[in-house]
Design a protein around this motif. Structure first.
Motif, PDB file in Angstrom:
ATOM      1  N   CYS A 161      55.266  -5.932  34.650  1.00 54.17           N
ATOM      2  CA  CYS A 161      55.262  -4.726  33.817  1.00 54.17           C
ATOM      3  C   CYS A 161      55.277  -3.486  34.696  1.00 54.17           C
ATOM      4  CB  CYS A 161      54.052  -4.707  32.894  1.00 54.17           C
ATOM      5  SG  CYS A 161      52.457  -4.815  33.764  1.00 54.17           S
ATOM      6  N   ALA A 164      52.139   0.107  30.232  1.00 56.17           N
ATOM      7  CA  ALA A 164      51.277  -0.640  29.309  1.00 56.17           C
ATOM      8  C   ALA A 164      52.041  -1.099  28.078  1.00 56.17           C
ATOM      9  CB  ALA A 164      50.093   0.226  28.900  1.00 56.17           C
ATOM     10  N   CYS A 167      53.193  -4.751  27.572  1.00 51.37           N
ATOM     11  CA  CYS A 167      52.228  -5.843  27.382  1.00 51.37           C
ATOM     12  C   CYS A 167      51.741  -5.953  25.936  1.00 51.37           C
ATOM     13  CB  CYS A 167      51.030  -5.643  28.309  1.00 51.37           C
ATOM     14  SG  CYS A 167      51.497  -5.404  30.049  1.00 51.37           S
ATOM     15  N   SER A 168      51.233  -7.131  25.592  1.00 57.18           N
ATOM     16  CA  SER A 168      50.660  -7.360  24.261  1.00 57.18           C
ATOM     17  C   SER A 168      49.310  -6.671  24.128  1.00 57.18           C
ATOM     18  CB  SER A 168      50.477  -8.859  24.008  1.00 57.18           C
ATOM     19  OG  SER A 168      51.720  -9.517  23.922  1.00 57.18           O
ATOM     20  N   ARG A 184      45.900  -2.517  25.708  1.00 55.56           N
ATOM     21  CA  ARG A 184      46.941  -3.221  26.454  1.00 55.56           C
ATOM     22  C   ARG A 184      46.927  -2.665  27.867  1.00 55.56           C
ATOM     23  NH1 ARG A 184      51.672  -3.034  22.758  1.00 55.56           N
ATOM     24  NH2 ARG A 184      51.559  -1.067  21.652  1.00 55.56           N
ATOM     25  N   CYS A 186      48.390  -2.936  31.963  1.00 54.75           N
ATOM     26  CA  CYS A 186      49.295  -3.367  33.032  1.00 54.75           C
ATOM     27  C   CYS A 186      48.593  -3.005  34.341  1.00 54.75           C
ATOM     28  CB  CYS A 186      50.636  -2.641  32.904  1.00 54.75           C
ATOM     29  SG  CYS A 186      51.784  -2.929  34.270  1.00 54.75           S
ATOM     30  N   ARG A 190      51.239  -6.274  36.579  1.00 55.43           N
ATOM     31  CA  ARG A 190      51.150  -7.510  35.802  1.00 55.43           C
ATOM     32  C   ARG A 190      50.354  -7.255  34.516  1.00 55.43           C
ATOM     33  NH1 ARG A 190      54.805 -11.376  37.437  1.00 55.43           N
ATOM     34  NH2 ARG A 190      55.124 -11.050  39.681  1.00 55.43           N
ATOM     35  N   CYS A 191      50.829  -7.848  33.414  1.00 54.75           N
ATOM     36  CA  CYS A 191      50.107  -7.694  32.147  1.00 54.75           C
ATOM     37  C   CYS A 191      48.776  -8.451  32.199  1.00 54.75           C
ATOM     38  CB  CYS A 191      50.945  -8.246  30.992  1.00 54.75           C
ATOM     39  SG  CYS A 191      52.365  -7.220  30.548  1.00 54.75           S
ATOM     40  N   ALA A 197      41.488  -7.696  29.652  1.00 57.58           N
ATOM     41  CA  ALA A 197      41.995  -6.358  29.335  1.00 57.58           C
ATOM     42  C   ALA A 197      40.876  -5.464  28.822  1.00 57.58           C
ATOM     43  CB  ALA A 197      43.121  -6.457  28.310  1.00 57.58           C
TER      44      ALA A 197
END
Length: 210
Positions: A161, A164, A167-168, A184, A186, A190-191, A197
């Motif tokens: 990523c 943000a 990402c989920s 969310r 990043c 990387r997510c 999170a």
């Protein structure tokens, strides 16, 4: 015997329904408070006797989960007062803001304190940081105090990523409180998923918790 049991069961069910918190109480409390406000003689839109119904609807819509005792205490106070027409607000807004009701200042303040973590649902906070060789791109959305809303499914954990938004989302609980937020993250391109999170946002000091 069967009839007696059926009657007993029906009576018990009715009794349970009557005692269910939050269902029957708001209507009479809002009705009493709004009746007092609209009967104060303030000749303006929203504050006349014919506006009581709209005042009650607004009152019910402002009920915050977990703050029922504070809300009821405030409404009981309002029902005993006469609105000060110099406040200049309509009955629903005077009720919401506590304006023109000097005798209920303490009850309104207690309600505001209780509801503060649940306010401003939908407000977004964005984080974009680069420090010490690491990067953080994150987004937090206030979710209020109701059940977690639906989250957006995008890239999974560990997916590459640059923002943000790639990402989920995950739904996070504020520690020791009733509020929630959507996150969310990043981190270092990387997510980040699930509880990690939530932890990253709390550690950053930007999680929208009170």
């Amino acid at each position: 015997m069967a009839l007696a049991c059926a009657l007993a069961a029906a009576t018990a069910a009715s009794s349970c329904r009557r005692r269910e918190p939050g269902r029957d109480q708001p209507a009479p409390r809002c009705r009493e408070a709004c009746a007092a406000l609209t009967a104060a003689g303030c000749d303006r839109d929203g504050s006349r006797p014919g506006d009581q119904g709209s005042c009650e609807a607004h009152c019910r819509s402002r009920r915050t989960p977990g703050c029922e005792p504070e809300h009821d205490a405030y409404l009981r106070c309002v029902a005993r007062q006469r609105l000060d027409c110099r406040a200049g607000c309509s009955a629903p807004l005077c009720l919401e803001r506590g304006e023109g009701l000097p005798a209920c200042v303490a009850e309104h303040a207690a309600l505001e304190r209780c509801g503060a973590p649940c306010a401003h649902a939908g407000v977004v906070t964005a984080i974009d940081r680069d420090a010490g060789g690491s990067s953080l791109r994150a987004e937090a959305v206030r979710a209020g105090c109701a059940a977690c809303p639906a989250v957006e499914r995008r890239a999974p954990p560990e997916a590459p990523c640059s923002a943000a938004s790639v990402c989920s989302q995950v739904c996070c609980d504020c520690p020791g409180g009733r509020a929630r937020y959507l996150a969310r993250v990043c981190s270092n391109d990387r997510c980040v998923g699930a509880e990690r999170a939530c932890e990253v946002l709390r550690a950053s000091g930007t999680a929208p918790c009170f």
